[in-house]
Enzyme design. Sequence first.
Site, short mmCIF file in Angstrom:
data_model
loop_
_atom_site.label_atom_id
_atom_site.label_comp_id
_atom_site.label_asym_id
_atom_site.label_seq_id
_atom_site.Cartn_x
_atom_site.Cartn_y
_atom_site.Cartn_z
N ASP A 118 -16.50 -19.85 6.07
CA ASP A 118 -17.14 -19.03 5.03
C ASP A 118 -16.66 -19.50 3.65
OD1 ASP A 118 -17.95 -16.97 3.29
OD2 ASP A 118 -17.91 -15.52 4.93
N ASP A 154 -20.67 -28.06 4.66
CA ASP A 154 -21.79 -28.52 3.84
C ASP A 154 -21.73 -27.86 2.46
OD1 ASP A 154 -22.40 -25.94 4.69
OD2 ASP A 154 -24.54 -26.27 4.45
N THR A 191 -21.47 -28.85 15.04
CA THR A 191 -21.51 -27.41 15.29
C THR A 191 -22.98 -26.97 15.28
OG1 THR A 191 -21.52 -26.62 13.00
CG2 THR A 191 -19.39 -27.26 13.91
N GLU A 194 -24.08 -27.06 11.73
CA GLU A 194 -24.21 -28.44 11.23
C GLU A 194 -25.53 -29.05 11.67
OE1 GLU A 194 -20.88 -30.73 12.49
OE2 GLU A 194 -21.52 -32.59 11.50
#
Lengths: 215, 215
Positions: A118, A154, A191, A194
């Site tokens: 987060d 990201d 993930t 991702e």
Amino acid sequence: MRLRNKPWAKEKLAQYPQYAVGNPAEHKGKWNEVFGNDNPIHIEVGTGKGQFLLGMAKQNPNINYIGIELYESVIVSALDHIIEAEVPNFKLLSVDAKDLTEYFAKGDVERVYLNFSDPWPKVRHAKRRLTYKTFLNIYEQILIDGGEIHFKTDNQGLFEYSLMSFSEYGLLLKYVSLDLHASDFEGNIMTEYEEKFSQKGSRIYRSEVKYMNEK
Amino acid sequence: MRLRNKPWAKEKLAQYPQYAVGNPAEHKGKWNEVFGNDNPIHIEVGTGKGQFLLGMAKQNPNINYIGIELYESVIVSALDHIIEAEVPNFKLLSVDAKDLTEYFAKGDVERVYLNFSDPWPKVRHAKRRLTYKTFLNIYEQILIDGGEIHFKTDNQGLFEYSLMSFSEYGLLLKYVSLDLHASDFEGNIMTEYEEKFSQKGSRIYRSEVKYMNEK
């Protein structure tokens, strides 16, 4: 992540103690007993539905993985994956990252993974970022000397912040990629998040940092 | 940068000793005499045609700037700008960055700017990158304690490499932007190259690193 309430999650986790460790404080300093071998232990803090560690556990059978996830309603999805795949080297732990030192002793862990944590973009929430100095200190208290954090995101702001936070803490920046999927890094396990966001064109940032013994 | 041979460049530089310092070794340890004041000195290594330092010199009249550029045929364009603008706090020096310690004593310089340095992308040329450890050591020998390097580039590989090189050298990463022109950084002066390539959509990376006294 948006959470769906699953009141039955706690009960289901309790039904699979071989995968979802229920009494973690009892294993402090002796997690090798949980896995039945002395292989190194890598943990992921914020493991979500577990796709990353499931892939890692299959890719690296000689490493033991523990997925840490606060929300039982999320980690129960990881449990389903483990049950299906029957991987012996991937366990789950539903605890708060703030409390990791209650469950792990110095040297219990060789590596910490942080994936798409987060970002907590507001400055007043910086302390909640998993790369804030108090968390770096918690990881240091459970890692081996020279242990590492491997971090993917990201979120540009979180990556910038984290590089500075790592540096200020005295960690060595061993590796950095500012566009992981266009790099020559091999063996990347994606993930769920991702997969979704890199398909939309988001750049993935990745770094590896190391705790220096002389610190 | 592609170089056009200008055999008259050396002669022109010699005609303007008030701007193009001709005997730099004589000023080692006493550059304040060259500027006629005790303002801090910031240098740019690889100053090219001088647009960046010209903008900085106008923006910050209480800081003295020295542009270092190996190629006389390039730095002579910077000379033209200085003559036209009549800025008293911007001097030029046509020397090799490898030899900076011949011309500057420890503490002569407060800050080093590196802008869009040659990326030397081949691994066997890593030693030529201006953020390679031998250059970081040269800068340390001429900077004040706690001196800084401010670094901009559009080259992703050079930026990744440089972050690692800074970290390995023990420098503190004070600031990092992975997209300078979209950030809230104020007062950015663009180089000629930066203007051209950011218009084409290239991201600009920027960092500030600091030499730590306890090192």
